[in-house]
Design an enzyme around this catalytic site. Structure first.
Site, PDB file in Angstrom:
ATOM      1  N   ASN A 148      48.924  40.893  31.310  1.00 58.25           N
ATOM      2  CA  ASN A 148      48.596  42.116  32.032  1.00 58.25           C
ATOM      3  C   ASN A 148      47.550  42.964  31.304  1.00 58.25           C
ATOM      4  O   ASN A 148      46.805  43.707  31.945  1.00 58.25           O
ATOM      5  CB  ASN A 148      49.857  42.947  32.250  1.00 58.25           C
ATOM      6  CG  ASN A 148      49.561  44.338  32.768  1.00 58.25           C
ATOM      7  OD1 ASN A 148      49.214  44.525  33.924  1.00 58.25           O
ATOM      8  ND2 ASN A 148      49.672  45.327  31.880  1.00 58.25           N
ATOM      9  N   TYR A 176      33.062  44.201  33.892  1.00 53.45           N
ATOM     10  CA  TYR A 176      34.474  44.189  34.298  1.00 53.45           C
ATOM     11  C   TYR A 176      34.752  43.222  35.449  1.00 53.45           C
ATOM     12  O   TYR A 176      35.629  42.359  35.325  1.00 53.45           O
ATOM     13  CB  TYR A 176      34.944  45.601  34.644  1.00 53.45           C
ATOM     14  CG  TYR A 176      36.339  45.621  35.218  1.00 53.45           C
ATOM     15  CD1 TYR A 176      37.446  45.448  34.398  1.00 53.45           C
ATOM     16  CD2 TYR A 176      36.556  45.795  36.589  1.00 53.45           C
ATOM     17  CE1 TYR A 176      38.738  45.442  34.919  1.00 53.45           C
ATOM     18  CE2 TYR A 176      37.834  45.793  37.116  1.00 53.45           C
ATOM     19  CZ  TYR A 176      38.926  45.622  36.280  1.00 53.45           C
ATOM     20  OH  TYR A 176      40.188  45.608  36.793  1.00 53.45           O
ATOM     21  N   LYS A 208      37.063  39.726  35.399  1.00 52.85           N
ATOM     22  CA  LYS A 208      38.198  39.464  36.287  1.00 52.85           C
ATOM     23  C   LYS A 208      37.957  38.222  37.147  1.00 52.85           C
ATOM     24  O   LYS A 208      38.906  37.535  37.535  1.00 52.85           O
ATOM     25  CB  LYS A 208      38.467  40.686  37.163  1.00 52.85           C
ATOM     26  CG  LYS A 208      39.090  41.853  36.391  1.00 52.85           C
ATOM     27  CD  LYS A 208      40.392  41.460  35.720  1.00 52.85           C
ATOM     28  CE  LYS A 208      41.086  42.622  35.057  1.00 52.85           C
ATOM     29  NZ  LYS A 208      42.383  42.238  34.437  1.00 52.85           N
TER      30      LYS A 208
END
Length: 259
Positions: free
Chosen positions: A87, A152, A156
């Site tokens: 996470n 970013y 991801k």
């Protein structure tokens, strides 16, 4: 019978903290990981007192490879794993040319290096048990490049691709791999302020981390390989061509620069 544990990284706040509470309610023993000075020990004491589970904490900066290896070694030497939830992650909004090296490196090291390396190091541990799970936290940002975030969404996209490839590699084993792609979540005051600055659509589609944690764990039990929390937002990103969604999303994100 061996006691089994679930590892949650980035567990001191936001979605990680929500995962910790939901797993504790499900009577799962936990290993919670976060940066130092994030009140992690207090969280562990609360969960242990309320839910009577076994729980351990490890405070460390996972942007450093040596620390990831240190954490993995400690886990493998002391615990039997049932589940790994990757996470821990970091993002932000900056003009690329004005972003510092440390800022860019942290995103890459935490989102890419730590996720893949920790998974690699504890996989043999997970493989020792009848049923084991890996849940990686990607993002809807994985499905579109976005200006002023640049690195970013790329990081991801890596998490998504890595998870899908690993699922295929391990699908005939005891280790089930899944990836979740949540949209914006109101995890703290700063994030909430950023979401609300993006207008009506962002506020309407933002998610509650507690509900996301419950949804993810339920879908994981049903062996969903890709978990989409907000189907509407995902469909929006899938249908729109990149030449249209790229400027649309980027213009919304640009507003965050003024915050």
């Amino acid at each position: 019978m061996k006691e089994l544990y679930t590892v949650v990284t980035g567990a001191s706040q936001g979605l990680g903290k929500s995962f910790a509470f939901e797993l504790a309610q499900r009577n799962e023993n936990l290993i919670l990981v976060s940066l130092p000075n994030q009140n992690l020990r207090e969280l562990c004491m609360e969960l242990q007192s309320r839910f009577k589970i076994k729980i351990h904490s490890f405070e460390i900066d996972l942007t450093r490879k040596s620390n990831v290896l240190k954490l993995a070694s400690w886990i493998n030497d002391n615990f039997n794993l049932k589940m790994l939830i990757n996470n821990a992650g970091i993002g932000g909004t900056k003009e690329f040319e004005k972003a510092g090296v440390h800022y860019l490196d942290n995103i890459i090291q935490l989102n890419v290096m730590a996720t893949s390396l920790l998974t690699h190091q504890v996989l043999p541990n997970l493989q020792r048990h009848d049923k084991a799970y890996i849940l990686n936290i990607s993002s809807l940002a994985a499905f579109s490049p976005i200006a002023y975030k640049t690195v970013y969404p790329a990081s991801k996209a890596f998490v998504y691709s890595f998870s899908r490839g690993l699922y295929e590699e391990l699908k005939d084993t005891n280790v089930f791999v899944s990836v979740v792609n949540p949209g914006p979540m109101k995890t703290n005051d700063e994030v909430t302020k950023r979401i609300e600055s993006q207008g009506f659509f962002a506020k309407m589609t933002s998610l509650d981390p507690d509900q996301v944690a419950v949804f993810c764990l339920n879908r994981l039990e049903k062996r969903d390989t890709v978990i989409m929390v907000n189907q509407f937002s995902w469909l929006f990103l899938k249908i729109l061509p990149v030449w249209l969604k790229l400027p649309m999303l980027s213009n919304k994100i640009k507003k965050e620069l003024a915050l």
